[in-house]
Motif scaffolding. Structure first.
Motif, PDB file in Angstrom:
ATOM      1  N   ALA A 193      25.940 -19.483   1.402  1.00  0.00           N
ATOM      2  CA  ALA A 193      25.319 -19.579   0.076  1.00  0.00           C
ATOM      3  C   ALA A 193      23.809 -19.772   0.213  1.00  0.00           C
ATOM      4  O   ALA A 193      23.268 -20.861   0.000  1.00  0.00           O
ATOM      5  CB  ALA A 193      25.937 -20.733  -0.705  1.00  0.00           C
ATOM      6  N   THR A 196      19.741 -15.741  -3.624  1.00  0.00           N
ATOM      7  CA  THR A 196      19.487 -15.973  -5.045  1.00  0.00           C
ATOM      8  C   THR A 196      19.598 -14.660  -5.815  1.00  0.00           C
ATOM      9  O   THR A 196      18.963 -13.664  -5.480  1.00  0.00           O
ATOM     10  CB  THR A 196      18.092 -16.589  -5.250  1.00  0.00           C
ATOM     11  OG1 THR A 196      17.145 -15.914  -4.410  1.00  0.00           O
ATOM     12  CG2 THR A 196      18.115 -18.057  -4.896  1.00  0.00           C
ATOM     13  N   TRP A 231      18.920 -19.428 -15.437  1.00  0.00           N
ATOM     14  CA  TRP A 231      19.250 -18.822 -14.141  1.00  0.00           C
ATOM     15  C   TRP A 231      18.086 -17.992 -13.619  1.00  0.00           C
ATOM     16  O   TRP A 231      17.926 -17.844 -12.409  1.00  0.00           O
ATOM     17  CB  TRP A 231      20.498 -17.955 -14.268  1.00  0.00           C
ATOM     18  CG  TRP A 231      21.770 -18.737 -14.380  1.00  0.00           C
ATOM     19  CD1 TRP A 231      21.961 -20.046 -14.047  1.00  0.00           C
ATOM     20  CD2 TRP A 231      23.017 -18.255 -14.865  1.00  0.00           C
ATOM     21  NE1 TRP A 231      23.256 -20.401 -14.290  1.00  0.00           N
ATOM     22  CE2 TRP A 231      23.933 -19.332 -14.789  1.00  0.00           C
ATOM     23  CE3 TRP A 231      23.469 -17.043 -15.355  1.00  0.00           C
ATOM     24  CZ2 TRP A 231      25.266 -19.221 -15.178  1.00  0.00           C
ATOM     25  CZ3 TRP A 231      24.797 -16.929 -15.742  1.00  0.00           C
ATOM     26  CH2 TRP A 231      25.682 -18.001 -15.664  1.00  0.00           C
ATOM     27  N   ASP A 234      15.605 -20.865 -12.417  1.00  0.00           N
ATOM     28  CA  ASP A 234      16.072 -21.652 -11.274  1.00  0.00           C
ATOM     29  C   ASP A 234      17.388 -21.075 -10.766  1.00  0.00           C
ATOM     30  O   ASP A 234      18.458 -21.640 -10.990  1.00  0.00           O
ATOM     31  CB  ASP A 234      16.246 -23.116 -11.689  1.00  0.00           C
ATOM     32  CG  ASP A 234      16.595 -24.024 -10.516  1.00  0.00           C
ATOM     33  OD1 ASP A 234      16.308 -23.629  -9.363  1.00  0.00           O
ATOM     34  OD2 ASP A 234      17.165 -25.108 -10.759  1.00  0.00           O
ATOM     35  N   PRO A 235      17.346 -19.915 -10.101  1.00  0.00           N
ATOM     36  CA  PRO A 235      18.585 -19.253  -9.671  1.00  0.00           C
ATOM     37  C   PRO A 235      19.358 -20.068  -8.633  1.00  0.00           C
ATOM     38  O   PRO A 235      18.764 -20.713  -7.768  1.00  0.00           O
ATOM     39  CB  PRO A 235      18.092 -17.927  -9.084  1.00  0.00           C
ATOM     40  CG  PRO A 235      16.672 -18.183  -8.707  1.00  0.00           C
ATOM     41  CD  PRO A 235      16.145 -19.169  -9.701  1.00  0.00           C
ATOM     42  N   GLU A 236      20.685 -20.030  -8.771  1.00  0.00           N
ATOM     43  CA  GLU A 236      21.547 -20.725  -7.820  1.00  0.00           C
ATOM     44  C   GLU A 236      21.643 -19.922  -6.523  1.00  0.00           C
ATOM     45  O   GLU A 236      21.586 -18.693  -6.526  1.00  0.00           O
ATOM     46  CB  GLU A 236      22.949 -20.889  -8.407  1.00  0.00           C
ATOM     47  CG  GLU A 236      23.008 -21.733  -9.663  1.00  0.00           C
ATOM     48  CD  GLU A 236      24.419 -21.839 -10.210  1.00  0.00           C
ATOM     49  OE1 GLU A 236      25.365 -21.435  -9.497  1.00  0.00           O
ATOM     50  OE2 GLU A 236      24.569 -22.330 -11.341  1.00  0.00           O
ATOM     51  N   LYS A 237      21.833 -20.633  -5.427  1.00  0.00           N
ATOM     52  CA  LYS A 237      22.087 -19.968  -4.155  1.00  0.00           C
ATOM     53  C   LYS A 237      23.579 -19.653  -4.056  1.00  0.00           C
ATOM     54  O   LYS A 237      24.413 -20.480  -4.401  1.00  0.00           O
ATOM     55  CB  LYS A 237      21.653 -20.859  -2.981  1.00  0.00           C
ATOM     56  CG  LYS A 237      20.152 -21.041  -2.873  1.00  0.00           C
ATOM     57  CD  LYS A 237      19.791 -21.835  -1.624  1.00  0.00           C
ATOM     58  CE  LYS A 237      18.283 -21.954  -1.479  1.00  0.00           C
ATOM     59  NZ  LYS A 237      17.909 -22.707  -0.238  1.00  0.00           N
ATOM     60  N   ARG A 238      23.885 -18.458  -3.578  1.00  0.00           N
ATOM     61  CA  ARG A 238      25.280 -18.037  -3.482  1.00  0.00           C
ATOM     62  C   ARG A 238      25.430 -17.033  -2.350  1.00  0.00           C
ATOM     63  O   ARG A 238      24.445 -16.437  -1.895  1.00  0.00           O
ATOM     64  CB  ARG A 238      25.734 -17.423  -4.796  1.00  0.00           C
ATOM     65  CG  ARG A 238      24.907 -16.223  -5.227  1.00  0.00           C
ATOM     66  CD  ARG A 238      25.311 -15.734  -6.606  1.00  0.00           C
ATOM     67  NE  ARG A 238      24.972 -16.695  -7.622  1.00  0.00           N
ATOM     68  CZ  ARG A 238      25.373 -16.609  -8.891  1.00  0.00           C
ATOM     69  NH1 ARG A 238      26.147 -15.610  -9.264  1.00  0.00           N
ATOM     70  NH2 ARG A 238      25.015 -17.510  -9.777  1.00  0.00           N
TER      71      ARG A 238
END
Length: 342
Positions: A193, A196, A231, A234-238
């Motif tokens: 993860a 982004t 999003w 502040d994009p999530e890590k995946r």
């Protein structure tokens, strides 16, 4: 590619049902029609139902092409100038019903509150002013290859297209994950993860109506737009890969991925995957009466550029998003039988 061509006899077999349903309902967006679709689909020819079931369960290919549906260009009329012009009084309504029934054999169709005013069935056509915008209604620039709605945890299992017009043989481009050499890639890094993924432009508020006229729906939709903006900010890590490590599923949209701050290993692994995808990309020029179902876990897709004429003859497709796990989006939908994700 998993393929089947409908025969004239099969077209004649289901045509009366489509005519009857088109007379009974006002629009493809009618909730009762959508709810009944999985049951109504049982009346389609057995050979077609078997074909779709083989694709759904066996995953013989990431791409399923059904051809031979009768399309009369004079009957369906000109390509609309905008998707807003196509919902009611659609002259392609019987064809839309056939598309809905086929899609319902693979899973549950659904829509996004943030796309095309929450409609279940979308129009894919060139819109004047969008020529160089990274969105499906562009024309002069390529639509970059991507996983459909890669940024969202409720993205569909399949994205489906039905071709009504394509006079310029504009190619849809597709890469099947089964064609990639996973042994040559750093797959372990791609399962981490560290990546982004930003929301794509089709979900932005400027690409839909300002208001639906329903204050409850408008409030829910504004909440969706606010979440999408968060999003972006502040994009999530995946991970990019998920599922079986010997036969991975993918979720990526390079055009909308913010690469700053990625670990060197992650960036190198991602570049290697993108290079392989580019090498194995194949073009398919859909013809009127072609339906293509793309496994959104096992393929990425895009479209080559073309010059739109805006004279009623341009490329015109219908699109469906299909999920095999409607319950997985229950927190995003206002009721169990509501098909729109907010």
């Amino acid at each position: 590619m998993h393929t089947l061509a409908l025969t004239p006899q099969e077209n004649a077999e289901f045509a009366p049902m489509l005519t009857e349903l088109a007379a009974a309902y006002d629009t493809i967006e009618n909730p009762e029609l959508i709810r009944r679709a999985p049951v109504l689909a049982r009346q389609l020819p057995a050979r077609l139902l078997t074909f779709l079931e083989e694709y759904r369960l066996g995953e013989p290919s990431a791409v399923c092409l059904l051809s031979g549906l009768d399309v009369d260009e004079k009957t369906i009329g000109p390509t609309p100038e905008h998707w807003r012009d196509s919902q009611y009084g659609s002259r392609a309504f019987p064809l839309e019903i056939f598309f809905l029934l086929c899609g319902s054999r693979l899973g549950d169709v659904f829509g996004w509150a943030t796309q095309q005013d929450g409609r279940i069935m979308h129009d894919v056509l060139p819109i004047k002013g969008h020529e160089n915008y990274e969105i499906g209604s562009n024309s002069l620039q390529h639509l970059s290859w991507h996983t459909e709605d890669a940024f969202h945890p409720c993205r569909g299992d399949y994205v489906a297209l039905m071709c009504l017009k394509n006079p310029d043989d504009v190619e849809t481009v597709i890469c099947d994950a089964g064609d990639l050499d996973w042994s040559a890639l750093d797959t372990e890094a791609l399962y981490e993860a560290e990546f982004t993924q930003m929301p794509d432009n089709s979900h932005r508020p400027e690409n839909t109506s300002v208001s639906t006229g329903d204050p409850v729906i408008d409030r829910l939709r504004q909440r969706s737009f606010a979440l999408i903006q968060s999003w972006n900010d502040d994009p999530e890590k995946r991970p990019v890969l998920f599922g079986d490590r010997q036969d991975p599923y993918m979720a990526l949209d390079p055009y909308h991925m913010k690469t700053e701050g990625w670990p060197d290993r992650s960036a190198k692994a991602f570049d290697g995957l993108c290079e392989q995808i580019e090498t194995h990309m194949r073009g398919v020029a859909l013809r009127p009466g072609d339906l293509v179902f793309v496994d959104n876990f096992r393929a990425v897709h895009g479209r080559k550029s073309f010059r739109a004429r805006y004279d009623g003859t341009d490329r015109w497709l219908k699109r469906l998003n299909i999920t095999r796990n409607l319950r997985g989006s229950r927190a995003w939908r206002p009721a169990p039988d509501n098909r729109v994700i907010y």
